[in-house]
Structures are given as C-alpha cells and as structure tokens.
Write an enzyme that holds these catalytic residues in place. Structure first.
Site, short mmCIF file in Angstrom:
data_model
loop_
_atom_site.label_atom_id
_atom_site.label_comp_id
_atom_site.label_asym_id
_atom_site.label_seq_id
_atom_site.Cartn_x
_atom_site.Cartn_y
_atom_site.Cartn_z
N TYR A 24 -2.83 8.64 -1.98
CA TYR A 24 -4.01 8.99 -2.77
C TYR A 24 -4.42 10.44 -2.53
O TYR A 24 -5.58 10.73 -2.22
CB TYR A 24 -5.18 8.05 -2.44
N TYR A 154 -9.29 -5.06 -3.94
CA TYR A 154 -8.09 -4.24 -3.82
C TYR A 154 -6.93 -5.13 -3.37
O TYR A 154 -7.06 -5.86 -2.39
CB TYR A 154 -8.29 -3.10 -2.80
N ASP A 259 -6.12 -13.18 -0.51
CA ASP A 259 -5.43 -12.01 0.02
C ASP A 259 -6.09 -11.63 1.35
O ASP A 259 -7.16 -11.03 1.38
CB ASP A 259 -5.53 -10.87 -1.01
N LYS A 288 -0.55 -5.96 6.91
CA LYS A 288 -1.21 -4.99 7.80
C LYS A 288 -1.07 -5.30 9.30
O LYS A 288 -0.10 -4.90 9.90
CB LYS A 288 -2.66 -4.80 7.37
C1 PLP Z 1 -3.68 -2.83 2.13
C2 PLP Z 1 -3.87 -4.00 1.27
C3 PLP Z 1 -2.88 -4.43 0.37
C4 PLP Z 1 -1.59 -3.67 0.16
O1 PLP Z 1 -0.80 -3.62 1.30
P1 PLP Z 1 0.35 -2.51 1.44
O2 PLP Z 1 1.05 -2.86 2.71
O3 PLP Z 1 -0.36 -1.18 1.49
O4 PLP Z 1 1.22 -2.61 0.24
C5 PLP Z 1 -3.13 -5.57 -0.37
N1 PLP Z 1 -4.27 -6.26 -0.23
C6 PLP Z 1 -5.24 -5.89 0.63
C7 PLP Z 1 -6.48 -6.72 0.75
C8 PLP Z 1 -5.08 -4.74 1.41
O5 PLP Z 1 -6.06 -4.36 2.24
#
Ligand code: PLP
Length: 437
Positions: A24, A154, A259, A288
């Site tokens: 970004y 996100y 997610d 993550k």
């Molecule tokens: C960071 C994130 C993603 C994407 O993960 P990447 O490893 O950067 O592709 C998806 N969902 C959430 C909630 C995130 O915080």
C-alpha cells in the site's frame, strides 16, 4: 565465487526506493521516503541498520505473538530443515502436516473437522469462498454463488477476498470493471462494550435479514471477521450480532465463514474470537500468527457438512491446490508456536496487557483530536477525528523507540504477548505522543 559488495546503508536504501514495491505504498521512485532498514529482530525488538533498537508494537502485523528469534520455534524449524524443507502435497503427506492438523483440530471450534492448508491469508479466504460455492453447487444450488459481508471489513488483497472487503477502503472503484459486486450490510452498530439491543432496526440485523430475504437464493455464504474488524477500521462489535447472523444464515441455507486471520491465536484474550460468542462457523480462516510470525502460511477449516457435500457433488474434488500447500517448514513453525501457547501463561499476559492498555491509553480520551479509545485483549486503538500520516510514525520511530504503523484514522498497537510492562508503557507513551503531532 563473486565477492559481495561491502554493505552501505545509503546504497541499500536507495536501491530499495528505486526498485522494490512495498505494501500500500507509492510505486518505486527516487523521490519516495526511505523505508527503515531493519537488520535483525529479537524478542520485542527490531534492530535498525545503525544498531538502534525499537519495540515492534505491531508484531509485524499481528504475527509475532511470541516475539522474534524465539528459541523454541528456531529449534523446530532448524530440525525440520535437516529433514526436508519442502515436498509437494499432491499424493504425498508428511508428519509436520499431520501433527499440526491434530493440534489445530484440538483447539478449533468443535464443528470444524477438516483442514485445507495454504500459503497466505488471502488464499485461505479464496479457498473458503470456493468451498462455499462448491458446497452449494453440490446441493444443486448452482445459483447460490454470491457473498454477503459487512462494511469496514478486510479479507485480503486477492480478487475475491477484495470483493468482500470494505468497498471504500478497499478502493473498489479502481477495480470496478474487473471486480464482481457482492452484498454488504452496514458495520454492526453496537460495540463490544455497549449494551445489546434486541430491536433489529437498532442492532444492524434488519439489514442482514433484508438482504438475505431479497437475495438469499443467490448467496452462498456470509463472510465476516468475528468481533474485531482489523485493517478495515480496528473496530470491536457485539458478539450477539454473530449469534443472530448464525440463525439468519441457517434460515436461508447460507454458510457462515469466520475470518480469524487477524484474531486467531489469543489476540483477543481467548484463543479465537469465535470463543467470545455462542455459535460456530461452517468455515474458519486462520493465518498471520499461525506460525508465530515465521513463515507465510494459512489454513481454512471447515465442518463435516461442507466436506460431505463437496465430496458427494460433481466433480467430487475440491478445485484448489497451492504449490507450497502444507510446506513442512511452515508446519514445523506452527507446531512450535502452538506448543508455546500450550506451555506459556499467555492468557495472563494478554489480560495484563489489556488492563495496562486500558489504563494508559485511557488517558488519551478527551485529548484534542481523539475520537475514541478502544482496547480488547492485546489490541489498543486510539481513533483520531482525522487521518493519521503513517510516515510520521516512521520518521519518529527511532526517537520514540517504538515502531508503529498508523492506518486511516487509527493509531494502534498489537504487541507480542511477551512484552514487559515497562516496554508497553513506552508503546502507550509513543501512541499518545503521536496524537499530538
Ligand atoms: C491480513 C488479513 C488477511 C489477508 O492475509 P494475507 O496473509 O495478507 O494475505 C485476511 N483477512 C484478515 C482478517 C486479515 O487481517
């Protein structure tokens, strides 16, 4: 052998500015601001090229929950390296994948019984969305292939993950010709600490119900970040919203995808944000912190119901298969990270961090420009009434002794769980100092 050029910080940073893209950020250009050059990291500290040490209050974007250069994870990865760094997963399996799978199913919500490993969070989201579409297809619902999400979420940067991320912060207008439009309900209006209201016109569920009634026959799944919206706004909402979404989704044969890529592995004070509510998802994405911040890795977990449907439908295969699926080095880091979660009192650490963030960031309430202060587990947020310049924090990093990366209106931290109270005080002081810039 070619001799290596001697290290020059200015030459290295110039190459970086001219040639390397960053997340970004403006495209590579000699006029860009220099990125900080980090040469090592240990515990909660990053060591900059000039040997200055700063505290990483961001845990490298939610990842390094046990801190950097952890002896236990190092040993696990080193040992795995001597056995094998990688092997394909098609037609082959290996002990690291199996052992990690057992550990994940032991701690995950009980309805989740099957795991698809992948290489990043965005891909884990793509996999979850494909699972939902294939699930519906197998049931004869080939028209159910749209998605419902909530605003200010996100879910990643790949196409389908982007399509369910917030349309304005995700800049959907830039990609409108190429991006499929999905359905959005408003951001859940009742915050985590606020009193729950049953009235659907006040708790945000009226819009969810209306969307499902109008479009449910075309919707495969609802996808959201449970409890904590991360990059889309650092916003915490009431768990009853999730409990009610579960019912509404069931009424319309819509799967529910959580997610947990940012919230998983203790960040909110419980192992998963899902554990704060009474319901379970059909599909859950992890990423993550899964490897303790060592390697890019992710997992999509799903229920037997989802697996069974996909297996019984045509073509009886699940259509995804990353080259680096179940990479053994990443699995070994993830196993070691989970062992640390079993053997350390991380719940106490996160509870202590939460109390301290609440008391020290609480002082920012009422300061000029501060719109809100929010704390949950090891997440602290100062929301400003104006956008905050991330490069300002970057420029002040060495002076503050703390690495922060504000985003949008928010100055926020999610430190490694091993941070001491002295170190955390330094972080909260730096955050409050940034509100005054
Ligand atoms: C960071 C994130 C993603 C994407 O993960 P990447 O490893 O950067 O592709 C998806 N969902 C959430 C909630 C995130 O915080």
């Amino acid at each position: 052998m070619a001799t290596k050029e001697p290290f020059s910080q200015s030459k290295s940073q110039a190459f970086d500015k001219n040639h390397l893209w960053h997340p970004y950020s403006p495209p590579p250009s000699p006029t860009n601001r220099e990125n900080l050059l980090v040469k090592a990291a240990s515990g909660v500290h990053l060591t900059l090229a000039d040997d200055t040490k700063v505290i990483d209050a961001m845990s490298s974007w939610w990842c390094t929950i046990h801190g950097y250069n952890n002896a236990h994870i190092n040993a696990s990865v080193s040992e795995q390296l001597t056995d094998m760094a990688h092997v394909m997963f098609g037609g082959i399996t290996h002990q690291p994948a199996i052992e990690l799978g057992k550990k994940l199913l032991d701690i995950a919500p009980s309805t989740l019984t099957n795991i698809f490993y992948s290489d990043s969070g965005s891909v884990a989201v793509e996999v979850a969305m494909k699972m939902a579409v294939q699930y519906q297809y197998a049931l004869g619902n080939s028209g159910k292939c749209k998605f419902l999400s909530i605003r200010s979420g996100y879910h990643g940067d790949t196409w389908k993950a982007m399509s369910v991320s917030d349309p304005s912060t995700g800049m959907h207008h830039l990609f409108s010709g190429a991006l499929q439009a999905e359905h959005f309900a408003p951001r859940p209006p009742i915050q985590l600490q606020q009193e729950w209201l049953q009235d659907p016109s006040k708790n945000g569920l009226q819009e969810v119900a209306q969307t499902l009634e109008a479009h449910g026959k075309h919707i495969a799944a609802m996808i959201l970040e449970p409890l904590v919206q991360g990059a889309g706004g650092m916003y915490f909402y009431h768990p009853n919203y999730l409990n009610e979404c579960r019912k509404l989704c069931d009424d319309h044969n819509v799967l529910l995808i959580f997610d947990e890529i940012a919230t998983g592995f203790g960040r909110t004070g419980k192992l998963f944000a899902t554990n704060h509510c009474q319901v379970q998802p059909d599909i859950m994405c992890l990423g993550k912190a899964i490897t303790g911040g060592y390697l890019s890795f992710a997992a999509t977990l799903c229920s037997h119901k989802v697996t069974h449907s996909i297996a019984s439908g045509e073509p009886g295969l699940f259509m995804h298969g990353p080259t680096f699926m179940a990479n053994p080095l990443a699995c070994s880091a993830a196993i070691a990270s989970l062992e640390l979660l079993e053997s350390t009192p991380w719940q106490q650490w996160v509870a202590r961090i939460e109390l301290q963030l609440e008391s020290e960031l609480g002082k920012a309430r009422g300061l000029k420009g501060v719109a809100d202060v929010r704390v949950l587990g090891a997440i602290g947020v100062i929301e400003m009434d104006h956008p905050v310049d991330a490069s300002l924090a970057q420029a002040l990093c060495a002076e503050l002794g703390v690495w922060l990366r504000p985003f949008g209106h928010n100055i926020y931290c999610m430190p490694p769980y091993i941070i001491t109270s002295e170190e955390l005080s330094k972080v909260t002081r730096a955050m409050i100092q940034l509100t005054k810039k």
